[in-house]
Design an enzyme around this catalytic site. Sequence first.
Site, short mmCIF file in Angstrom:
data_model
loop_
_atom_site.label_atom_id
_atom_site.label_comp_id
_atom_site.label_asym_id
_atom_site.label_seq_id
_atom_site.Cartn_x
_atom_site.Cartn_y
_atom_site.Cartn_z
N ASP A 39 0.76 -1.29 -0.07
CA ASP A 39 0.11 0.03 0.17
C ASP A 39 1.00 1.33 -0.01
O ASP A 39 1.70 1.23 0.84
CB ASP A 39 -0.79 -0.08 1.14
CG ASP A 39 -2.18 0.93 0.90
OD1 ASP A 39 -2.24 1.27 0.08
OD2 ASP A 39 -2.82 1.04 1.87
N ASP A 40 0.56 2.26 -0.93
CA ASP A 40 1.40 3.53 -1.22
C ASP A 40 2.79 3.15 -1.22
O ASP A 40 3.63 4.18 -0.93
CB ASP A 40 0.91 4.28 -0.08
CG ASP A 40 -0.41 5.01 -0.22
OD1 ASP A 40 -1.05 4.70 -1.03
OD2 ASP A 40 -0.93 5.84 0.72
N CYS A 79 -6.42 4.31 -4.01
CA CYS A 79 -6.52 3.11 -3.44
C CYS A 79 -7.66 2.12 -3.92
O CYS A 79 -7.24 1.17 -4.61
CB CYS A 79 -6.78 3.04 -1.95
SG CYS A 79 -5.52 3.99 -1.12
N ARG A 83 -7.20 -1.13 -6.97
CA ARG A 83 -7.71 -2.55 -6.44
C ARG A 83 -8.64 -3.25 -7.31
O ARG A 83 -8.78 -4.27 -7.69
CB ARG A 83 -7.99 -2.66 -4.80
CG ARG A 83 -6.82 -2.31 -4.18
CD ARG A 83 -7.18 -1.56 -2.53
NE ARG A 83 -5.90 -1.01 -2.30
CZ ARG A 83 -4.91 -1.64 -1.62
NH1 ARG A 83 -4.93 -2.89 -1.48
NH2 ARG A 83 -4.02 -0.89 -1.27
N LYS A 132 -5.29 -5.53 3.02
CA LYS A 132 -6.40 -4.46 2.85
C LYS A 132 -7.20 -4.73 1.53
O LYS A 132 -6.68 -4.55 0.34
CB LYS A 132 -5.64 -3.07 2.56
CG LYS A 132 -6.45 -1.94 1.91
CD LYS A 132 -5.46 -0.71 1.66
CE LYS A 132 -6.53 0.54 1.16
NZ LYS A 132 -5.38 1.50 0.79
N HIS A 134 -10.46 -2.88 0.45
CA HIS A 134 -10.89 -1.43 -0.08
C HIS A 134 -11.75 -1.45 -1.10
O HIS A 134 -11.68 -0.80 -1.95
CB HIS A 134 -9.57 -0.88 -0.01
CG HIS A 134 -9.97 0.63 0.21
ND1 HIS A 134 -8.93 1.75 0.26
CD2 HIS A 134 -11.13 1.38 0.54
CE1 HIS A 134 -9.50 2.89 0.60
NE2 HIS A 134 -10.52 2.74 0.71
N SER A 157 -8.40 1.77 4.07
CA SER A 157 -7.09 2.05 4.42
C SER A 157 -6.82 2.18 5.96
O SER A 157 -7.96 2.41 6.67
CB SER A 157 -6.83 3.48 3.81
OG SER A 157 -6.95 3.28 2.35
N HIS A 274 0.93 2.21 4.21
CA HIS A 274 0.13 3.53 4.00
C HIS A 274 0.34 4.21 5.56
O HIS A 274 0.31 3.49 6.52
CB HIS A 274 -1.28 2.90 3.75
CG HIS A 274 -2.18 4.08 3.57
ND1 HIS A 274 -2.70 5.24 4.51
CD2 HIS A 274 -3.18 4.41 2.39
CE1 HIS A 274 -3.84 5.71 3.83
NE2 HIS A 274 -3.64 5.36 2.58
N ASP A 333 0.14 -0.18 -4.83
CA ASP A 333 -1.17 -0.03 -5.50
C ASP A 333 -1.15 1.43 -6.12
O ASP A 333 -2.02 1.75 -7.09
CB ASP A 333 -2.21 0.06 -4.52
CG ASP A 333 -1.95 0.94 -3.43
OD1 ASP A 333 -0.98 1.58 -3.08
OD2 ASP A 333 -3.07 1.42 -2.71
N ASN A 334 -0.18 2.04 -5.61
CA ASN A 334 -0.08 3.64 -6.38
C ASN A 334 1.13 4.40 -5.81
O ASN A 334 1.90 3.67 -5.09
CB ASN A 334 -1.26 4.41 -6.18
CG ASN A 334 -1.99 4.64 -4.54
OD1 ASN A 334 -3.04 4.07 -4.37
ND2 ASN A 334 -1.05 4.97 -3.81
N LYS A 362 1.04 10.08 -5.07
CA LYS A 362 -0.30 9.57 -5.17
C LYS A 362 -1.16 10.60 -5.37
O LYS A 362 -1.31 11.56 -5.05
CB LYS A 362 -0.47 8.91 -3.67
CG LYS A 362 -2.05 8.25 -3.47
CD LYS A 362 -2.10 7.88 -1.82
CE LYS A 362 -3.42 7.36 -1.71
NZ LYS A 362 -3.52 6.96 -0.19
#
Length: 591
Positions: A39-40, A79, A83, A132, A134, A157, A274, A333-334, A362
């Site tokens: 994540d992130d 996010c 996904r 996660k 989401h 998140s 994240h 994810d980003n 992001k």
Amino acid sequence: MAFFRVVFALALPFLVASTTREPPRKATDKPNFIMLFVDDLGYGDTGFNGHPTTVTPNIDKIAWGGKILTSWYSGCPVCSGSRAALMTGRQFNRIGVPGVFGPGVDVGLPLNETTVADQMKKAGYTTAIMGKWHLGQRAMFLPASRGFDYYLGIPYSDDMGEARATPCSGDDVHISVHGEKKRVQIADNTALYADMGYLHESEMKQFVQGGKSDPGTSLLPLVYQNAANKTTTVLEQPLDFTHLAEKYNDYVTGFIREHASVPFFLYMPFSHVHTTAGNQPEEQYAGCRFKNTTRRGPFGDALAEADWIVGNVITELETAGIDKNTLVLFTGDNGPWMVKGLSGGSEGLLVGRYAGYWNTGKGSTWEGGMHEAAFAYWPGTIMPMSRSSEVVSSMDVFPTLSTLAGVALPTDRVYDGRDMSHILLDTTGTAKSAHDALFMYGGCTTSSGPSAVRFGQYKAYWCTGPGLGGGKDLTVRYNTSSPLVFDIWQDPSEGIPLDNHTALYASVVAAIMPHYTREVTTFTHGSLVAPPNLPSERQPDGSYLYAICCDRAKECDCDGKPSLGDAVDPTRVASVKAELPWFMDASVFDL
């Protein structure tokens, strides 16, 4: 369809797992799949991409032991959209998913969408997810209703609610929760997403119902699902960040160990790295084993903890003798959330120098927001120490795993992802991207068309804007026939655009425009429709609340006391441990 139920008593007993191992399958005969999705995570955050103080020895080892994919793009710069793109192989706005779902919204990934897990079930795979999700927190949207047999994780998140943190030795503070203060912070974060056009139109209405806040949106839950038993259990609320990784680790290694003789799909969308709610120091977390251990600070500690889990997964594969039967994919994810400072990660060299502002991570479609660190690892099948700069996308996961599992794609919808297995398996360095033009959406407010496209070595922009929290007044739009163009092969930091008065610029734009015209004339934007309300969602006053809640009589606070140093309710702990799958060690919940 699984139904949402908070369980405090014994569920149906699990079947006893067989200890008899079948002979190993051939590597390409229904291989196992593990999708690592951090994540992130920024392009510059990993050791294999050159960060000087990151401690990711396990991730780096398997990256170098496989094929580093230097041109992997997310399906969305935030996010939920990213996904949805990975799970379905389709652009997030084609299926109507906003950039981000809040913790109390009544919509989710449309129920008519087929997920990667659904595909794998068709091929006879056992499926599990850690971390996660989401893509909606109501019962019909959670993983057990979307093709997964098991789920352990935070449904959204880890800043969408406060959590606690059991003190480590030497800590002088207890991390507690703040109630109303957190609700204000969630509203502030929601406003950031709204400024960038990343929220569903009903988001604020669902967060605050007629002025009544849903307490379930204030405290982070740790959720376990078993699709066979049709149970959804809130194991902790608020969850304990100090011991979260231990629970994740025990869950995934136990799953691998007990399913080594059958093909499986294990999706690992980490809650790390994240940022968290503001009650956690530096808005990051790590367990006692990793806290204050890296030169990179709290972010580095969190990433090192994720790396530890990855290492244990690989060890479990090797111990079970199935590492050569398993394809491991890794990406983020980003891009990193730049406004979070040192707690938000690094975009490395993908800084978008031409932008004129530093927030190009992001939320933006600059390279720093979409271009991800990535690799594929498959011992004996994918050439070690190899690299590919061919363009691939998170949307490619769906068709690629479908091909390798031997299951056909559904024929009743458009897929934006492409099978990239030929790139993964290539040993000559000659395989080419299946994407003639990879379009990117998001990053600009009130823009329904694509913001950018990756076209071979070039990337063209019709609209640019800063990352999340950067200010919508910095958005710049370009004429359809005169986009901003960079040569990403030579200029990955996007510092020097092509001169729009040159023959090269004219030829590149001329080649792009037929693809752009086809995209905007054929692309259909999806929309979301909330499913009917469930009886369990109805409140005594007749309103409906959709956030996950362990017990509304307790305002969704069933596990907050340990943060304050008070006694743990032994009945609560015993009931939680009774719900765990057979392949988890219940002692990880001994507080």
